[in-house]
Design a protein around this motif. Structure first.
Motif, PDB file in Angstrom:
ATOM      1  N   ILE A  36       8.741   1.459   2.379  1.00  0.00           N
ATOM      2  CA  ILE A  36       7.707   2.429   2.880  1.00  0.00           C
ATOM      3  C   ILE A  36       6.741   1.457   4.067  1.00  0.00           C
ATOM      4  CG2 ILE A  36       5.563   3.539   2.333  1.00  0.00           C
ATOM      5  CD1 ILE A  36       6.965   4.196  -0.206  1.00  0.00           C
ATOM      6  N   GLY A  37       6.317   2.292   5.092  1.00  0.00           N
ATOM      7  CA  GLY A  37       5.010   1.709   5.634  1.00  0.00           C
ATOM      8  C   GLY A  37       5.362   1.102   6.965  1.00  0.00           C
TER       9      GLY A  37
ATOM     10  N   ASN B  93       6.624  14.875  -4.003  1.00  0.00           N
ATOM     11  CA  ASN B  93       5.584  13.915  -3.681  1.00  0.00           C
ATOM     12  C   ASN B  93       4.965  14.745  -2.421  1.00  0.00           C
ATOM     13  OD1 ASN B  93       4.067  11.881  -2.685  1.00  0.00           O
ATOM     14  ND2 ASN B  93       5.473  10.475  -4.184  1.00  0.00           N
ATOM     15  N   ARG B  94       3.608  14.742  -2.275  1.00  0.00           N
ATOM     16  CA  ARG B  94       2.825  15.053  -1.457  1.00  0.00           C
ATOM     17  C   ARG B  94       2.697  14.159  -0.204  1.00  0.00           C
ATOM     18  NH1 ARG B  94      -2.647  16.593  -4.121  1.00  0.00           N
ATOM     19  NH2 ARG B  94      -3.173  17.304  -1.994  1.00  0.00           N
ATOM     20  N   ILE B  95       3.063  12.824  -0.539  1.00  0.00           N
ATOM     21  CA  ILE B  95       3.265  11.810   0.737  1.00  0.00           C
ATOM     22  C   ILE B  95       4.643  11.772   0.795  1.00  0.00           C
ATOM     23  CG2 ILE B  95       2.813   9.311   1.386  1.00  0.00           C
ATOM     24  CD1 ILE B  95       0.323  10.697   0.197  1.00  0.00           C
TER      25      ILE B  95
ATOM     26  N   ILE C  34      -6.096   9.326   4.030  1.00  0.00           N
ATOM     27  CA  ILE C  34      -6.449   8.608   2.970  1.00  0.00           C
ATOM     28  C   ILE C  34      -6.314   6.991   3.668  1.00  0.00           C
ATOM     29  CG2 ILE C  34      -5.630   7.400   0.920  1.00  0.00           C
ATOM     30  CD1 ILE C  34      -4.367  10.392   0.462  1.00  0.00           C
TER      31      ILE C  34
ATOM     32  N   THR D 277      -7.060  16.937  -4.818  1.00  0.00           N
ATOM     33  CA  THR D 277      -7.495  17.349  -3.562  1.00  0.00           C
ATOM     34  C   THR D 277      -7.698  16.225  -2.661  1.00  0.00           C
ATOM     35  OG1 THR D 277      -9.051  18.967  -4.358  1.00  0.00           O
ATOM     36  CG2 THR D 277      -9.352  18.622  -2.296  1.00  0.00           C
ATOM     37  N   PHE D 278      -6.621  16.210  -1.615  1.00  0.00           N
ATOM     38  CA  PHE D 278      -6.637  15.329  -0.742  1.00  0.00           C
ATOM     39  C   PHE D 278      -5.939  15.701   0.646  1.00  0.00           C
ATOM     40  CE2 PHE D 278      -3.835  13.322  -3.555  1.00  0.00           C
ATOM     41  CZ  PHE D 278      -2.586  13.122  -2.775  1.00  0.00           C
TER      42      PHE D 278
ATOM     43  N   LEU E 296       0.231   4.904  -2.178  1.00  0.00           N
ATOM     44  CA  LEU E 296       0.429   6.168  -1.403  1.00  0.00           C
ATOM     45  C   LEU E 296       1.274   7.133  -2.083  1.00  0.00           C
ATOM     46  CD1 LEU E 296      -0.317   5.640   2.405  1.00  0.00           C
ATOM     47  CD2 LEU E 296      -1.917   6.573   0.606  1.00  0.00           C
TER      48      LEU E 296
ATOM     49  N   LEU F 267      -0.012   8.253  -5.540  1.00  0.00           N
ATOM     50  CA  LEU F 267      -1.118   9.216  -5.826  1.00  0.00           C
ATOM     51  C   LEU F 267      -0.640  10.541  -5.231  1.00  0.00           C
ATOM     52  CD1 LEU F 267      -2.773   9.761  -2.728  1.00  0.00           C
ATOM     53  CD2 LEU F 267      -3.263   7.329  -3.144  1.00  0.00           C
ATOM     54  N   GLY F 268       0.400  10.344  -4.112  1.00  0.00           N
ATOM     55  CA  GLY F 268       1.315  11.537  -3.846  1.00  0.00           C
ATOM     56  C   GLY F 268       1.827  12.607  -5.088  1.00  0.00           C
TER      57      GLY F 268
ATOM     58  N   GLY G 174      -3.382   7.263   6.431  1.00  0.00           N
ATOM     59  CA  GLY G 174      -1.770   7.619   6.069  1.00  0.00           C
ATOM     60  C   GLY G 174      -1.027   6.547   6.364  1.00  0.00           C
ATOM     61  N   PHE G 175      -1.278   5.647   7.281  1.00  0.00           N
ATOM     62  CA  PHE G 175      -0.330   4.877   7.575  1.00  0.00           C
ATOM     63  C   PHE G 175      -0.834   3.291   8.056  1.00  0.00           C
ATOM     64  CE2 PHE G 175      -1.115   5.067  12.418  1.00  0.00           C
ATOM     65  CZ  PHE G 175      -1.613   6.344  12.488  1.00  0.00           C
ATOM     66  N   GLY G 176      -0.172   2.394   8.172  1.00  0.00           N
ATOM     67  CA  GLY G 176      -0.443   0.962   8.008  1.00  0.00           C
ATOM     68  C   GLY G 176      -1.496   0.560   9.438  1.00  0.00           C
TER      69      GLY G 176
ATOM     70  N   PRO H 282      -3.170  13.997   2.772  1.00  0.00           N
ATOM     71  CA  PRO H 282      -2.120  12.771   2.990  1.00  0.00           C
ATOM     72  C   PRO H 282      -2.663  11.916   4.041  1.00  0.00           C
ATOM     73  CG  PRO H 282      -1.003  14.509   2.113  1.00  0.00           C
ATOM     74  CD  PRO H 282      -2.004  15.393   2.685  1.00  0.00           C
TER      75      PRO H 282
ATOM     76  N   TRP I  88       0.985  -1.107  -0.117  1.00  0.00           N
ATOM     77  CA  TRP I  88      -0.068  -0.061   0.054  1.00  0.00           C
ATOM     78  C   TRP I  88       0.915   1.221   0.016  1.00  0.00           C
ATOM     79  CZ3 TRP I  88       1.180   2.705   4.119  1.00  0.00           C
ATOM     80  CH2 TRP I  88       1.797   2.441   5.480  1.00  0.00           C
ATOM     81  N   GLY I  89       1.971   1.027   0.357  1.00  0.00           N
ATOM     82  CA  GLY I  89       2.953   2.077   0.388  1.00  0.00           C
ATOM     83  C   GLY I  89       3.209   2.816  -0.953  1.00  0.00           C
TER      84      GLY I  89
ATOM     85  N   CYS J  28       5.089   7.036   5.616  1.00  0.00           N
ATOM     86  CA  CYS J  28       3.526   6.519   5.886  1.00  0.00           C
ATOM     87  C   CYS J  28       3.575   5.538   7.178  1.00  0.00           C
ATOM     88  CB  CYS J  28       3.284   5.601   4.828  1.00  0.00           C
ATOM     89  SG  CYS J  28       3.200   6.241   3.246  1.00  0.00           S
ATOM     90  N   THR J  29       4.248   6.302   8.146  1.00  0.00           N
ATOM     91  CA  THR J  29       4.327   5.526   9.480  1.00  0.00           C
ATOM     92  C   THR J  29       3.394   6.489  10.599  1.00  0.00           C
ATOM     93  OG1 THR J  29       6.344   6.924   9.605  1.00  0.00           O
ATOM     94  CG2 THR J  29       6.331   4.441   9.324  1.00  0.00           C
ATOM     95  N   GLY J  30       2.954   7.496  10.018  1.00  0.00           N
ATOM     96  CA  GLY J  30       2.080   8.299  11.169  1.00  0.00           C
ATOM     97  C   GLY J  30       2.661   9.276  12.286  1.00  0.00           C
TER      98      GLY J  30
END
Lengths: 383, 383
Positions: B112-113, B45-47, A321, A315-316, A306, A309-310, A334-336, A318, A302-303, B77-79
């Motif tokens: 990532i993640g 990248n926005r992420i 999501i 419009t979102f 993200l 799409l980043g 935004g995270f696992g 981060p 899934w990373g 993506c680890t919050g």
């Protein structure tokens, strides 16, 4: 089946010697009337093959008598001589049918940059016309194949009328269509303007949302011909619905036969601020080589969704999501998701759902994984 | 060599146990002064990974004391917990150095993640500081490698001052940088504003024009630190020139080590109406999977070059374009040159030159071919 499922059409395919293999390589779809309304959409690539330039001109009056299609050569990037080859092809068929060249559409598919053996095509025209029959659709569908492993056909019937269709395309499927030839026929009574509106509505949510490798062909063409032979006037809404079903079915068949793919992937973006945002985000994922390799490796990474799409300006937030694979929420805000697990190896189809939490719009983009065989086929498909 | 080629810097790399393999995975680059000016550019990248969010904040005052870099985990993506891990890392190093956390930049690279094992990092900080030496640059360059097969380093010396640099990155190199960490040091006396201007000018025509697979990372970072230890004030023009040379050299090294590639490809677009047009057209070719597969197959398939650039909105007449491979004109005015032949299999480097005949601007984009091994590495690099 195919383009002869609708009444008022004859079709055939044969081997004209264009392909060195001796496989079928020339097809005819002829409208027997009484109506001859037609509409078309073409590649948005600015480098257009000669048959596209030709067909764009002849479709302008909303009428066609026949379509002649060849595989074994794209007749793209062939200059004025290549255009003359397309013109000669149309003139020869028109003469055989006793109509004007302006009533003949031409489609070609194959390698770019080489002249097509136009003499072989024009020599085969009399046999093509003589052999075309009202059940010859499957032969035509066979003759337009290139790297396709199966012929693609689809039929829908409604109250007293039918839509039939054939398509070729495998890999290199991209936005605004790509290396894709589609001929759709109907015996419903529909005028050219309504055919055009229905075709644009149907392709917008079907072929335009198949994105196998981000490439876009010089030759893509979707033609829609109406014979009116059923004598039944179709309700416009119902016609568009049936046409969309046919296009959607063919689009799925194209994805399923994409070069070297092991997975078909449906990427659905929901919660988007606009439909355009949903499409942009879906495409950014569908075109990401790293994501596509992860799918080949059966890794619900899934990373990479993200990260893909980043790169868009949709419009979102981060940090808002959600990403699911086959219905299992893998990443949220935004995270696992701790301990989330899903096995995506079992089925050919993989569903990737992304909720942007930014609105009420949605769209689905279809793509494939990136595999050894994709590279092999496209490294060996020599110019 | 590397980041310790310039005077006034100490560096080291060691194995902190982040990578299960036991390979080096933690690096330090410390500025010993007397100046502590710094500048940076980051992924678009926005992420953004936690260390990018952190470093974007701390660079705002144009000053850094040290950079700590880890491989073995991207901390993306680890919050909020992931951000806390980056913060703890910076705090621990700052405390060891007796400076503020705001003077510490953090870089991470890997999958990532997943959370990074922050305890292993903070536990290793005392050893990291103790072992950093003025010739430890190569150890730092080694410790930031992920799928890289070689460490990347570059040095330029001018009148009394030096620029040294290290980079990691292999494949997944894309516009606006990608999975790329670069630390550049100089002992020239340059203030933070001039460092920033020079860095943006240099990356614009080097790292920003490497486009290996169209992907863009969550972690890309290029840092530039000045110690002023030479005592020599650099001429701004000369400094930008030397910095651009270093960045260009590293960018070439990144392309040369791209995952699974067999060819480095320089796509030069000339005759463009604007520099932006040249870049857009170059990227459209660099990202075209079919073109990249053809290069792997050693096929100078100019038709795929035209099909790729036809998808752009750049200014050109499709019937005026010339395409050459390794200096041999293969296609002119939109169609093939009769009997033109070129063997592109012999050398790792392939030159593709496209003349749009639409103006006086030009740009070169670097990319690689698409190979079995690219797919293999990226299918097996599991999340």
């Amino acid at each position: 089946m195919s383009v002869t499922a609708a009444k008022g059409f004859a079709a055939v395919g044969l081997a004209a010697g264009i392909k060195p293999s001796g496989d079928p390589d020339l097809a005819l779809v002829r409208n027997l009337g009484p109506d001859f309304a037609a509409a078309a959409v073409f590649t948005s690539n600015r480098i257009k093959a000669a048959p596209v330039v030709w067909s764009q001109q002849v479709i302008k009056d909303g009428s066609l008598q026949a379509v002649i299609l060849n595989s074994g050569g794209a007749n793209a990037c062939t200059g004025p001589d290549g255009f003359a080859d397309t013109h000669s092809t149309a003139e020869r068929l028109a003469s055989e049918l006793g109509v004007g060249a302006i009533d003949i559409a031409v489609c070609s598919t194959g390698v770019i940059g080489h002249r097509i053996p136009v003499d072989k095509i024009t020599s085969a025209v009399p046999a093509l016309v003589a052999r075309a029959t009202e059940d010859g659709g499957p032969l035509a569908a066979r003759a337009i194949m290139t790297t396709d492993t199966v012929a693609k056909q689809s039929v829908q019937t409604r109250n007293g009328w039918t839509i039939g269709a054939m398509a070729k395309g495998a890999g290199m499927l991209a936005p605004g269509l790509a290396t894709m030839l589609v001929v759709i026929t109907t015996d419903a009574v529909v005028n050219a303007a309504d055919l055009d509106a229905a075709l644009r509505a149907a392709t917008h949510v079907t072929f335009d949302r198949v994105d196998s490798d981000g490439a876009m062909s010089t030759n893509d063409t979707v033609l829609l011909l109406s014979s009116g032979a059923s004598g039944v006037e179709a309700d416009p809404g119902e016609f568009t619905e049936a046409l969309t079903t046919v296009c959607s079915d063919l689009a799925r068949q194209l994805v399923a036969d994409a070069e070297g793919a092991t997975h078909d992937i449906a990427i659905t973006i929901s919660g988007a601020a606009s439909e355009e945002d949903a499409v942009v985000v879906g495409r950014s994922i569908a075109r990401n080589s790293l994501f596509k390799c992860a799918m080949f490796g059966n890794d619900p990474y899934w990373g990479r969704v993200l990260a893909a799409l980043g790169t868009t300006q949709a419009t979102f937030d981060p940090d808002a999501i959600d990403v699911s694979f086959n219905g299992v929420l893998m990443s949220s805000k935004g995270f696992g998701v701790p301990d989330a697990e899903v096995d995506i190896s079992a089925n050919r189809e993989i569903r990737v759902d992304v909720d942007l939490h930014a609105g009420d719009h949605a769209a689905t983009i279809w793509t494939n994984d990136l595999t050894y065989d994709y590279v092999k086929e496209n490294a060996e498909y020599l110019s």
